[in-house]
Structure formats: C-alpha cells, structure tokens
Design an enzyme around this catalytic site. Structure first.
Site, mmCIF file in Angstrom:
data_model
loop_
_atom_site.group_PDB
_atom_site.id
_atom_site.type_symbol
_atom_site.label_atom_id
_atom_site.label_comp_id
_atom_site.label_asym_id
_atom_site.label_seq_id
_atom_site.Cartn_x
_atom_site.Cartn_y
_atom_site.Cartn_z
ATOM 1 N N ASP A 110 0.187 -2.308 2.070
ATOM 2 C CA ASP A 110 -0.864 -2.553 1.324
ATOM 3 C C ASP A 110 -1.395 -0.805 0.920
ATOM 4 O OD1 ASP A 110 -3.420 -3.112 0.066
ATOM 5 O OD2 ASP A 110 -4.069 -4.092 1.831
ATOM 6 N N LYS A 138 2.953 -4.706 -1.600
ATOM 7 C CA LYS A 138 2.013 -4.839 -2.309
ATOM 8 C C LYS A 138 2.189 -3.818 -3.692
ATOM 9 C CE LYS A 138 -1.547 -7.490 -0.325
ATOM 10 N NZ LYS A 138 -3.029 -7.576 0.131
HETATM 11 P P1 IMP Z 1 -2.252 -0.469 4.804
HETATM 12 O O1 IMP Z 1 -2.478 0.571 6.156
HETATM 13 O O2 IMP Z 1 -3.285 -0.456 3.903
HETATM 14 O O3 IMP Z 1 -0.984 -0.122 4.190
HETATM 15 O O4 IMP Z 1 -2.297 -2.150 5.550
HETATM 16 C C1 IMP Z 1 -1.461 -2.318 6.409
HETATM 17 C C2 IMP Z 1 -2.083 -3.422 7.263
HETATM 18 O O5 IMP Z 1 -3.101 -4.013 7.022
HETATM 19 C C3 IMP Z 1 -0.616 -4.357 7.423
HETATM 20 O O6 IMP Z 1 -0.022 -4.237 8.864
HETATM 21 C C4 IMP Z 1 -1.424 -5.843 7.799
HETATM 22 O O7 IMP Z 1 -1.790 -5.894 9.170
HETATM 23 C C5 IMP Z 1 -2.997 -5.471 7.184
HETATM 24 N N1 IMP Z 1 -2.872 -6.206 5.707
HETATM 25 C C6 IMP Z 1 -2.713 -5.575 4.530
HETATM 26 N N2 IMP Z 1 -2.714 -6.516 3.332
HETATM 27 C C7 IMP Z 1 -2.786 -7.899 4.003
HETATM 28 C C8 IMP Z 1 -2.702 -9.120 3.449
HETATM 29 O O8 IMP Z 1 -2.743 -9.522 2.487
HETATM 30 N N3 IMP Z 1 -2.749 -10.021 4.711
HETATM 31 C C9 IMP Z 1 -2.666 -9.667 5.924
HETATM 32 N N4 IMP Z 1 -2.756 -8.624 6.281
HETATM 33 C C10 IMP Z 1 -2.899 -7.586 5.652
#
Ligand code: IMP
Ligand code: MG
Length: 185
Positions: A110, A138
């Site tokens: 994300d 994403k």
């Molecule tokens: P980031 O560090 O922002 O890239 O987020 C990563 C973590 O956030 C992922 O490993 C997921 O556990 C959680 N996450 C991000 N987007 C989603 C989503 O759409 N659904 C469920 N979990 C998400």
C-alpha cells in the site's frame, strides 16, 4: 440481494476469485522457480499476518529447489498520514539470513512503508540475495526501496479483504479477495 451480500454484509464485490488466484499463484511459482538456479536454496520469509495464506499456496508451487520457510510479524501503528505511522516488529525470524537467497512475501503493498522497513532489516543481515514477491500492489507507494520483482495482481484502491487480508482481523479466511463496501452510493 446477492449471496455474497447475505453472507458477508461488509463486502461489495469479488475482486479476484479463488480460481483466478490459484491460476496466478501457479504462474508465479513457475516464474520464481526459473529465476533462481537449480542449486540455489531459497529462504522464503512470509510477512505475518497478512501473507500467511499466499505464502502457504506459493511455496507449494516451488518445486525446482530446496526451500525453507520462516515468518516474521510486523504491524503498522498510529493513525493519520503515512509518514507519522510506525512499523513495529512483533516477532523476528528464527532462521539466519546471512548468505542466503531470501524471498520476502508480502500480502499487499500500500504505502510501501512495511516493505521499506522490513527490507532494510533483512538487507542489513547480509543475505546473498533479497527479492520480494507481493500478492497485491496498489501502485501508490512513493519511494519504494524494495520494488517487488513478482506481483500477483495490481489492486484497485478499495480496502480489500480475504486470502489473508483483514478488516479488523476478520475475513482473512475467505478463499477469494473482496472489496469492502464504502457506503458512498
Ligand atoms: P503499507 O506499509 O502501507 O504498504 O501497508 C502494508 C500493510 O497494510 C499490508 O501488509 C496489509 O497488512 C495492510 N493493508 C494495506 N492495504 C490493505 C487492504 O486493502 N486490505 C487489507 N490490508 C491492507
Ligand atoms: Mg496487515
């Protein structure tokens, strides 16, 4: 009312079906297998909790080499903007990473913050190689230092659940990926 809406009232639609996921995971297994040499032993590192389903399906498609599997648990803390949120390590690996071919498995990229933090942590332990396979991406992450070499699917901007992904710890067990209804219709 559709069967989906009856059984899971939070869900708006199915984004990736169980069949689509199985076919893609099989492809990913082949791509990963052919990237490494036949003699290369692989240490697969699943990022918990989200990647537990994907990791278990993916490792069963890696047939071309010796594979060991380990997990670490990380979670994002804090609210508000991404820059103010902190990634914390809850549980570390039991395996040593030094001189190993490490394949890090993430459920969804994300903001990319989790990947950057865990990537730095693993890279500092001097693996022989470090690659990332993400089930979903994403494509909104800024300044990603460990761009996944393999991605299952590009994801829509919705909040997704199922196949390991949760909404407040629910829905991880769904065999497909669904989008949560936003209620803005
Ligand atoms: P980031 O560090 O922002 O890239 O987020 C990563 C973590 O956030 C992922 O490993 C997921 O556990 C959680 N996450 C991000 N987007 C989603 C989503 O759409 N659904 C469920 N979990 C998400
Ligand atoms: Mg998570």
């Amino acid at each position: 009312m559709s069967e989906l809406a009856t059984r899971y009232p939070d869900l708006e639609r199915v984004v990736f079906s169980q069949e689509q996921i199985a076919a893609r995971v099989e492809e990913l297994g082949r791509e990963i297998d052919s990237f490494y040499g036949p003699e290369d032993e692989l240490l697969v590192v699943g990022l918990l909790k989200g990647a537990f389903v994907f990791t278990s399906d993916l490792v069963r498609q890696l047939e071309g080499r010796a594979v060991t599997v380990d997990f670490l648990t990380a979670a994002l803390y804090g609210h508000g903007t991404d820059s103010s949120r902190e990634v914390r390590l809850h549980q570390d690996l039991t395996a040593s990473v030094e001189e190993r071919h490490v394949l890090l498995i993430e459920d969804i990229v994300d903001s990319g913050k989790t990947l950057n933090r865990i990537g730095d942590l693993l890279a500092a332990r001097k693996p022989r190689s470090l690659e990332v396979c993400a089930f979903l991406h994403k494509r909104i992450a800024d300044g990603l230092r460990y761009e996944p070499r393999w991605v299952g699917f590009d994801a829509p901007p919705d909040w997704l659940v199922g196949y390991g992904l949760d909404l407040g710890e629910r829905y991880r067990h769904l065999p497909f990926v669904g989008a949560i209804a936003t209620g803005e219709e």
